[in-house]
Design an enzyme around this catalytic site. Structure first.
Site, PDB file in Angstrom:
ATOM      1  N   HIS A 121       0.838  -1.203   0.000  1.00  0.00           N
ATOM      2  CA  HIS A 121       0.000   0.000   0.000  1.00  0.00           C
ATOM      3  C   HIS A 121       0.876   1.258   0.000  1.00  0.00           C
ATOM      4  O   HIS A 121       0.654   2.186  -0.788  1.00  0.00           O
ATOM      5  CB  HIS A 121      -0.922  -0.027   1.225  1.00  0.00           C
ATOM      6  N   GLU A 122       1.885   1.274   0.862  1.00  0.00           N
ATOM      7  CA  GLU A 122       2.780   2.441   0.924  1.00  0.00           C
ATOM      8  C   GLU A 122       3.568   2.609  -0.371  1.00  0.00           C
ATOM      9  O   GLU A 122       3.729   3.728  -0.875  1.00  0.00           O
ATOM     10  CB  GLU A 122       3.753   2.289   2.101  1.00  0.00           C
TER      11      GLU A 122
ATOM     12  N   GLU B 191      -6.201   7.117  -1.625  1.00  0.00           N
ATOM     13  CA  GLU B 191      -6.298   5.879  -0.834  1.00  0.00           C
ATOM     14  C   GLU B 191      -6.836   4.735  -1.680  1.00  0.00           C
ATOM     15  O   GLU B 191      -6.339   3.610  -1.633  1.00  0.00           O
ATOM     16  CB  GLU B 191      -7.201   6.094   0.384  1.00  0.00           C
TER      17      GLU B 191
ATOM     18  N   HIS C 151       1.460   4.149  -3.024  1.00  0.00           N
ATOM     19  CA  HIS C 151       1.368   5.614  -2.921  1.00  0.00           C
ATOM     20  C   HIS C 151       2.570   6.264  -3.615  1.00  0.00           C
ATOM     21  O   HIS C 151       2.438   7.259  -4.322  1.00  0.00           O
ATOM     22  CB  HIS C 151       1.369   6.054  -1.454  1.00  0.00           C
TER      23      HIS C 151
HETATM   24 ZN    ZN Z   1      -2.748   5.087   2.128  1.00  0.00          ZN
END
Ligand code: ZN
Length: 264
Positions: free
Chosen positions: A139-140, A196, A143
């Protein structure tokens, strides 16, 4: 009159600086005011300062720190393959991946532009498994790959005024706030819901390609939501606003991610 001319030339100059790029997988167009090279340079400096700060305890040669490096490397390989296969190899040009575990009660994890990753020990009771750790790290990394910090940084600079954007050198304090470093939770710069959603979608695909069951992402985010109940939200949730949309988004994107999952 002179004032008006100045203002117009500032706007033109800003538009000239703005580089338009496309987010992989989702195809969303984004305008970033700072070049990738500048963002990566700032990240490399900020990462070094963070790691060498007296208040930062880097964990070395423990089973957990080796696990962070192992899971991170697996995801980085998957990211490189995914981007190459889909014509986005440039997206991570200049990346020099680093994965460090930080001894801290803070519930946090982040990836700076250029592939500089930190996982705090405070989040490990919530990740629990390799797949849980892969959920957070993918997830990071998503981003970073989608250049969300550049977008957020650009928005922060615009909010502070175009004049200060052009007049001031890149502001390391604002940059650090993107990752929950050295700032009070109230003044952190959160990701938008759109960002997100993109990070969830890309992250699921990356973790699946790296050999981690994307289904585990649902369990992780459920545990993370429970953690926030009844107390101040951890750093991680301050920069990653969480709500019911996330779980439904993950359910929606799971079939897409499962196609990449071969299992271990
Ligand atoms: Zn996030």
């Amino acid at each position: 009159m002179i004032k008006k001319f100045k203002k117009t030339s500032l706007i033109v100059f800003t538009m000239f600086l703005a580089a338009c790029s496309t987010v992989p997988l989702t195809g969303r167009r984004q305008a970033n005011l700072v070049s990738d090279a500048e963002m990566q340079q700032m990240a490399a400096q900020s990462y070094r300062e963070f790691l060498s700060a007296p208040s930062t305890k880097v964990v070395n040669n423990s089973a957990q720190s080796r696990k962070v490096k192992e899971v991170g490397s697996n995801i980085a390989s998957a990211v490189t393959k995914y981007l190459k296969d889909n014509g986005y190899a440039d997206q991570t040009a200049g990346y020099q991946w680093e994965f460090n575990l930080i001894e801290s009660k803070e519930v946090n994890a982040w990836c700076m532009p250029g592939g500089k990753v930190a996982v705090y020990t405070g989040i490990l009771p919530i990740t629990q498994t390799d797949a849980g750790l892969a959920t957070v790290m993918a997830h990071e990394i998503a981003h970073a790959v989608a250049k969300h910090s550049n977008e957020r940084y650009s928005q922060a600079m615009i909010a502070q005024g175009v004049g200060s954007l052009l007049g001031a050198a890149i502001n390391s304090q604002t940059f650090n706030q993107l990752f929950g470093i050295g700032a009070q939770a109230g003044v952190l710069l959160p990701n938008s819901r759109k960002q997100e959603s993109e990070a969830d979608r890309l992250g699921l695909t990356f973790m699946a390609m790296a050999g981690y069951n994307p289904q585990s992402a649902l369990d992780f985010w459920t545990r993370m939501a429970a953690q926030a109940n009844g107390q101040a939200p951890p750093e991680f949730l301050s920069t990653h606003p969480s709500d019911a949309t996330r779980i439904s988004d993950i359910k929606k994107y799971l079939p897409e991610a499962r196609k990449y999952y071969v299992g271990k």
